[in-house]
Enzyme design. Structure first.
Site, short mmCIF file in Angstrom:
data_model
loop_
_atom_site.label_atom_id
_atom_site.label_comp_id
_atom_site.label_asym_id
_atom_site.label_seq_id
_atom_site.Cartn_x
_atom_site.Cartn_y
_atom_site.Cartn_z
N HIS A 1 -0.35 -11.31 12.38
CA HIS A 1 -0.89 -10.58 11.34
C HIS A 1 0.57 -10.23 10.28
O HIS A 1 1.64 -10.02 11.03
CB HIS A 1 -1.30 -9.33 11.82
CG HIS A 1 -1.86 -8.28 11.14
ND1 HIS A 1 -2.92 -8.29 10.69
CD2 HIS A 1 -1.03 -7.20 10.29
CE1 HIS A 1 -3.14 -7.35 9.62
NE2 HIS A 1 -1.87 -6.82 9.35
N ASN B 1 -3.44 -13.96 17.62
CA ASN B 1 -3.41 -13.83 16.24
C ASN B 1 -2.14 -13.76 15.63
O ASN B 1 -1.17 -13.15 16.18
CB ASN B 1 -4.31 -12.77 15.83
CG ASN B 1 -4.61 -12.86 14.36
OD1 ASN B 1 -4.93 -13.74 13.73
ND2 ASN B 1 -4.76 -11.50 13.93
N ILE C 1 -14.32 -12.28 15.87
CA ILE C 1 -14.51 -13.34 17.01
C ILE C 1 -15.70 -12.58 17.94
O ILE C 1 -15.58 -11.32 18.13
CB ILE C 1 -13.24 -13.60 17.77
CG1 ILE C 1 -12.17 -14.25 16.92
CG2 ILE C 1 -13.66 -14.24 19.06
CD1 ILE C 1 -12.52 -15.53 16.67
N ASP D 1 -6.75 -6.15 15.15
CA ASP D 1 -5.46 -5.89 15.30
C ASP D 1 -4.70 -4.97 16.17
O ASP D 1 -3.93 -4.20 16.17
CB ASP D 1 -4.91 -5.69 13.61
CG ASP D 1 -5.30 -6.71 12.67
OD1 ASP D 1 -5.54 -7.84 13.06
OD2 ASP D 1 -5.67 -5.89 11.64
N SER E 1 3.44 -9.89 13.13
CA SER E 1 3.14 -9.37 14.53
C SER E 1 2.32 -10.77 15.06
O SER E 1 1.39 -11.01 14.48
CB SER E 1 2.31 -8.19 14.67
OG SER E 1 3.20 -7.06 13.92
C1 GAR Z 1 -1.05 -15.03 7.20
O1 GAR Z 1 -0.11 -14.55 6.33
C2 GAR Z 1 -1.42 -14.59 8.03
O2 GAR Z 1 -0.70 -13.53 8.74
C3 GAR Z 1 -2.65 -13.57 7.59
O3 GAR Z 1 -3.32 -14.54 6.62
C4 GAR Z 1 -2.36 -15.62 6.19
C5 GAR Z 1 -2.87 -16.94 6.29
O4 GAR Z 1 -1.85 -17.82 5.73
N1 GAR Z 1 -3.43 -13.12 8.48
C6 GAR Z 1 -3.87 -11.86 8.45
O5 GAR Z 1 -3.93 -11.20 7.70
C7 GAR Z 1 -5.01 -11.57 9.46
N2 GAR Z 1 -5.32 -10.22 9.57
P1 GAR Z 1 -1.93 -19.29 5.99
O6 GAR Z 1 -3.53 -19.63 5.89
O7 GAR Z 1 -1.35 -19.79 4.65
O8 GAR Z 1 -1.44 -19.61 7.37
#
Ligand code: GAR
Length: 190
Positions: free
Chosen positions: A106, A104, A90, A147, A138
């Site tokens: 994580h 967000n 961002i 993060d 988180s």
């Molecule tokens: C989720 O597990 C989220 O926590 C992760 O990506 C996935 C998205 O899944 N985010 C990260 O790793 C950010 N650093 P989705 O598209 O099925 O919601």
């Protein structure tokens, strides 16, 4: 137009968390999802918006960095920008404009296993390689680094001896679907 607090969601992937947040918004009326934005709409955003009757917005690095998006979201009185698997950085200009209103999710217990390059499966590989017996997700505010923003809430689950990154990812994702909509609801309805 209803008077509920309005949010937008940014995704890059399949958007299963976005789906869960939008469903919750329709069932519980604690907030309204104004638009689902994706920089890769063909990966899943287009089917979510078609299934759940939400407007689809397209994002690119240029759109994110420019003033038009920021102005539009302000005019629409967007109170929270929700990242859910959004993998582009961002820009600082956007961050500053939405300070304290950008969150967000994580898939680990930050500050463990966060930072540049740590997303999706890589996070769960690191958790298992480290021998952790507990993981989780988180929800945190977004700041200028990856993060590192203040944690809002965390939810835990066990890491089992037989876990692979895939089985652990599925357990954490279930936890995310269960809790992210409620965390958003609570922030907007204190
Ligand atoms: C989720 O597990 C989220 O926590 C992760 O990506 C996935 C998205 O899944 N985010 C990260 O790793 C950010 N650093 P989705 O598209 O099925 O919601």
């Amino acid at each position: 137009m209803n008077s509920l607090p309005r949010i937008v969601i940014f995704i890059s992937g399949s958007g299963s968390n976005a789906r869960s947040v939008i469903r919750h918004s329709k069932e519980n009326q604690g907030y309204h999802v104004q638009r689902l934005y994706s920089n890769k709409p063909e990966r899943g955003a287009d089917s979510i918006t078609a299934d759940l009757d939400v407007e689809l917005g397209l994002l690119s690095d240029e759109i994110l960095a420019g003033p038009a998006l920021f102005t539009k979201l302000n005019e629409e009185n967007i109170q929270l920008v929700v990242l859910a698997g959004f993998l582009r950085k961002i820009p600082v200009s956007f961050l500053r404009g939405f300070k304290g209103k950008l969150i967000n999710i994580h898939p680990s217990l930050l500050p463990a296993h966060g930072g540049p390059g740590m997303y999706g499966q890589r996070v769960h590989e690191a958790v298992i390689a480290n021998g952790d017996t507990e993981s989780g997700c988180s929800m945190h505010y977004v700041d200028e680094d990856y993060d590192t923003g203040a944690v809002i809430e965390q939810f835990t689950c066990p890491v089992l001896p037989e876990d692979t990154p895939k089985t652990l990812a599925a357990r954490v994702l279930t936890l995310e679907h269960e809790h992210y909509p409620h965390v958003i609801h609570k922030l907007l309805n204190p």
